[in-house]
Design a protein around this motif. Structure first.
Motif, mmCIF file in Angstrom:
data_model
loop_
_atom_site.group_PDB
_atom_site.id
_atom_site.type_symbol
_atom_site.label_atom_id
_atom_site.label_comp_id
_atom_site.label_asym_id
_atom_site.label_seq_id
_atom_site.Cartn_x
_atom_site.Cartn_y
_atom_site.Cartn_z
ATOM 1 N N LYS A 162 0.824 -1.208 0.000
ATOM 2 C CA LYS A 162 0.000 0.000 0.000
ATOM 3 C C LYS A 162 0.860 1.259 0.000
ATOM 4 O O LYS A 162 2.056 1.215 0.316
ATOM 5 C CB LYS A 162 -0.962 0.000 1.183
ATOM 6 N N ILE A 163 0.230 2.370 -0.364
ATOM 7 C CA ILE A 163 0.871 3.690 -0.355
ATOM 8 C C ILE A 163 0.147 4.545 0.675
ATOM 9 O O ILE A 163 -1.090 4.625 0.666
ATOM 10 C CB ILE A 163 0.788 4.360 -1.753
ATOM 11 N N ILE A 164 0.911 5.159 1.574
ATOM 12 C CA ILE A 164 0.311 6.051 2.578
ATOM 13 C C ILE A 164 0.887 7.452 2.375
ATOM 14 O O ILE A 164 2.108 7.639 2.359
ATOM 15 C CB ILE A 164 0.594 5.554 4.017
ATOM 16 N N LEU A 165 0.005 8.414 2.183
ATOM 17 C CA LEU A 165 0.415 9.804 1.952
ATOM 18 C C LEU A 165 -0.137 10.667 3.072
ATOM 19 O O LEU A 165 -1.332 10.608 3.380
ATOM 20 C CB LEU A 165 -0.130 10.279 0.600
ATOM 21 N N THR A 166 0.735 11.456 3.673
ATOM 22 C CA THR A 166 0.291 12.227 4.836
ATOM 23 C C THR A 166 0.976 13.592 4.884
ATOM 24 O O THR A 166 1.985 13.818 4.218
ATOM 25 C CB THR A 166 0.565 11.437 6.136
ATOM 26 N N ASP A 231 4.995 -3.113 5.089
ATOM 27 C CA ASP A 231 4.704 -3.346 3.669
ATOM 28 C C ASP A 231 4.089 -2.118 3.007
ATOM 29 O O ASP A 231 3.172 -2.226 2.200
ATOM 30 C CB ASP A 231 3.749 -4.543 3.494
ATOM 31 N N ALA A 232 4.600 -0.943 3.374
ATOM 32 C CA ALA A 232 4.015 0.301 2.871
ATOM 33 C C ALA A 232 5.086 1.254 2.371
ATOM 34 O O ALA A 232 6.221 1.238 2.837
ATOM 35 C CB ALA A 232 3.195 0.968 3.972
ATOM 36 N N PHE A 233 4.690 2.082 1.418
ATOM 37 C CA PHE A 233 5.540 3.180 0.954
ATOM 38 C C PHE A 233 4.870 4.438 1.505
ATOM 39 O O PHE A 233 3.768 4.789 1.106
ATOM 40 C CB PHE A 233 5.570 3.215 -0.583
ATOM 41 N N VAL A 234 5.546 5.072 2.461
ATOM 42 C CA VAL A 234 4.928 6.168 3.206
ATOM 43 C C VAL A 234 5.599 7.497 2.837
ATOM 44 O O VAL A 234 6.820 7.609 2.868
ATOM 45 C CB VAL A 234 5.057 5.953 4.738
ATOM 46 N N ILE A 235 4.781 8.478 2.480
ATOM 47 C CA ILE A 235 5.303 9.797 2.098
ATOM 48 C C ILE A 235 4.745 10.856 3.040
ATOM 49 O O ILE A 235 3.520 10.984 3.185
ATOM 50 C CB ILE A 235 4.933 10.143 0.638
ATOM 51 N N LEU A 236 5.644 11.588 3.666
ATOM 52 C CA LEU A 236 5.248 12.734 4.492
ATOM 53 C C LEU A 236 5.605 13.993 3.714
ATOM 54 O O LEU A 236 6.766 14.249 3.422
ATOM 55 C CB LEU A 236 5.982 12.705 5.840
ATOM 56 N N ASP A 237 4.585 14.769 3.364
ATOM 57 C CA ASP A 237 4.797 16.001 2.611
ATOM 58 C C ASP A 237 4.699 17.195 3.556
ATOM 59 O O ASP A 237 4.084 17.106 4.619
ATOM 60 C CB ASP A 237 3.743 16.102 1.497
ATOM 61 N N PHE A 256 8.572 -3.251 9.061
ATOM 62 C CA PHE A 256 9.357 -4.065 8.136
ATOM 63 C C PHE A 256 8.856 -3.898 6.706
ATOM 64 O O PHE A 256 7.668 -3.707 6.472
ATOM 65 C CB PHE A 256 9.308 -5.539 8.550
ATOM 66 N N ASN A 257 9.806 -4.023 5.774
ATOM 67 C CA ASN A 257 9.508 -3.962 4.339
ATOM 68 C C ASN A 257 8.778 -2.672 3.957
ATOM 69 O O ASN A 257 7.866 -2.686 3.138
ATOM 70 C CB ASN A 257 8.683 -5.194 3.911
ATOM 71 N N SER A 258 9.162 -1.583 4.587
ATOM 72 C CA SER A 258 8.552 -0.291 4.272
ATOM 73 C C SER A 258 9.615 0.732 3.903
ATOM 74 O O SER A 258 10.781 0.603 4.263
ATOM 75 C CB SER A 258 7.742 0.226 5.462
ATOM 76 N N LYS A 259 9.179 1.742 3.170
ATOM 77 C CA LYS A 259 10.037 2.878 2.834
ATOM 78 C C LYS A 259 9.345 4.159 3.265
ATOM 79 O O LYS A 259 8.109 4.234 3.245
ATOM 80 C CB LYS A 259 10.279 2.947 1.316
ATOM 81 N N MET A 260 10.147 5.150 3.640
ATOM 82 C CA MET A 260 9.602 6.458 4.007
ATOM 83 C C MET A 260 10.319 7.553 3.223
ATOM 84 O O MET A 260 11.546 7.550 3.135
ATOM 85 C CB MET A 260 9.799 6.734 5.498
ATOM 86 N N ILE A 261 9.541 8.469 2.671
ATOM 87 C CA ILE A 261 10.105 9.681 2.077
ATOM 88 C C ILE A 261 9.534 10.859 2.854
ATOM 89 O O ILE A 261 8.321 10.940 3.066
ATOM 90 C CB ILE A 261 9.769 9.807 0.581
#
Length: 323
Positions: A162-166, A231-237, A256-261
């Motif tokens: 999943k993609i989480i945008l915040t 299991d998420a790609f998380v973006i904090l704008d 685990f298995n997640s990325k953060m930008i």
């Protein structure tokens, strides 16, 4: 004593698409002329460049690089010409063609999405190598758009589920209290660049379907508390508007298995100054600089991929603040 004007000629080949090279109404040629302070004339199969020795050599280099892209079947437009000229100025024109070799994904119209400058290329590389990446720099440098595109790429490859945008619910001069709806509905208008990026790749209907299924989640930062994001790609704008406590809370959600930008612009902090609240982004820069698994990529006004005057506006405001 004025420097003697010289002339250089570039012979066009059969495979050169002159319409693409010159642009509509010779727009590309005019941009090169104006930036390099040369006079460019086209005569049949010859491009003639007149100006000082340094100026004509620079203009010729840019035209040759654009020719190379066209011969590789890449459609060029004004932003590509502007990028080439910026790279000429920063002595990095040798990397120009190489930048176009990597295609991230295609948008919904089948148009390839690629890095538009050296720092964008670096940002993409760092996101691939690190699980936590900070993108710091002014608006218009493509941080949000690229982050969303990289998240979509990871989702399509099955690297994340999943993609989480915040973003933090801090107003940029407006008052959230006057907007209708709950906290999420109040924050949604501020996430417009995120939606625009999603729509460009997925289209509106597909984006909405993915949101209904929970594959894409868009929520205020306050909603992240107490969760572990796996299991998420998380973006904090708009990370410059987090407090130190909010930034710590967000970063410690990484599962685990997640990325953060984490993207932000330290010149546009909307936190209440009178209360002496420190930006979580500035604090993170200072506190986490020595952690090898975390990468910081800094953009500047030269990386702005909007209209060329935008970069000049940013530089003028920066200079005014310094003065």
């Amino acid at each position: 004593m004025t420097e003697e004007l010289k002339t250089i000629e570039i012979k066009l080949q059969e495979q050169d698409d002159t319409h693409l090279l010159f642009g509509t109404h010779d727009k590309h040629i005019k941009i090169i002329e104006e930036t390099t302070q040369t006079i460019i004339r086209t005569r049949g199969e010859v491009i003639q460049i007149q100006g000082t020795k340094e100026a004509i050599e620079g203009a010729a280099q840019v035209i040759r690089k654009l020719q190379e892209l066209i011969r590789r079947g890449i459609q060029i437009s004004s932003p590509d010409v502007i990028t080439a000229l910026k790279m000429l100025r920063s002595d990095s024109l040798d990397e120009f063609v190489e930048m176009y070799e990597e295609e991230i994904i295609k948008d919904r119209h089948g148009k390839p999405i690629r890095a538009k400058n050296v720092n964008q290329k670096k940002y993409i590389a760092e996101v691939k190598k690190h699980d936590v990446v900070f993108g710091i720099g002014p608006a218009g440098t493509g941080k949000t758009f690229l982050a969303v595109v990289l998240a979509i790429q990871a989702l399509k490859k099955g690297e994340v589920q999943k993609i989480i945008l915040t973003r933090p619910a801090v107003e940029a001069g407006e008052n959230l209290g006057f907007l209708p709806g709950d906290l999420k509905e109040k924050v949604d208008p501020y996430l417009r660049p995120v939606y625009d990026a999603l729509y460009q790749v997925f289209g509106v209907e597909h984006t909405n379907r993915l949101m209904e299924r929970g594959v894409i989640e868009i929520a205020p930062l306050a909603y992240m508390r107490g969760r572990t994001l796996e299991d998420a790609f998380v973006i904090l704008d708009e990370a410059q508007n987090t407090t130190v406590a909010q930034m710590k809370m967000f970063l410690t959600r990484l599962g685990f298995n997640s990325k953060m930008i984490i993207n932000g612009d330290v010149s546009q902090i909307d936190l209440p100054k009178h209360k002496g609240v420190q930006s979580g982004l500035i604090h993170a820069q200072q506190t986490l600089a020595n952690i090898k698994q975390i990468s910081f990529v800094t953009f500047n006004a030269n990386d702005v991929v909007r209209h060329p005057v935008v970069a000049q506006i940013i530089q003028a405001y920066d200079q005014a603040e310094k003065n």
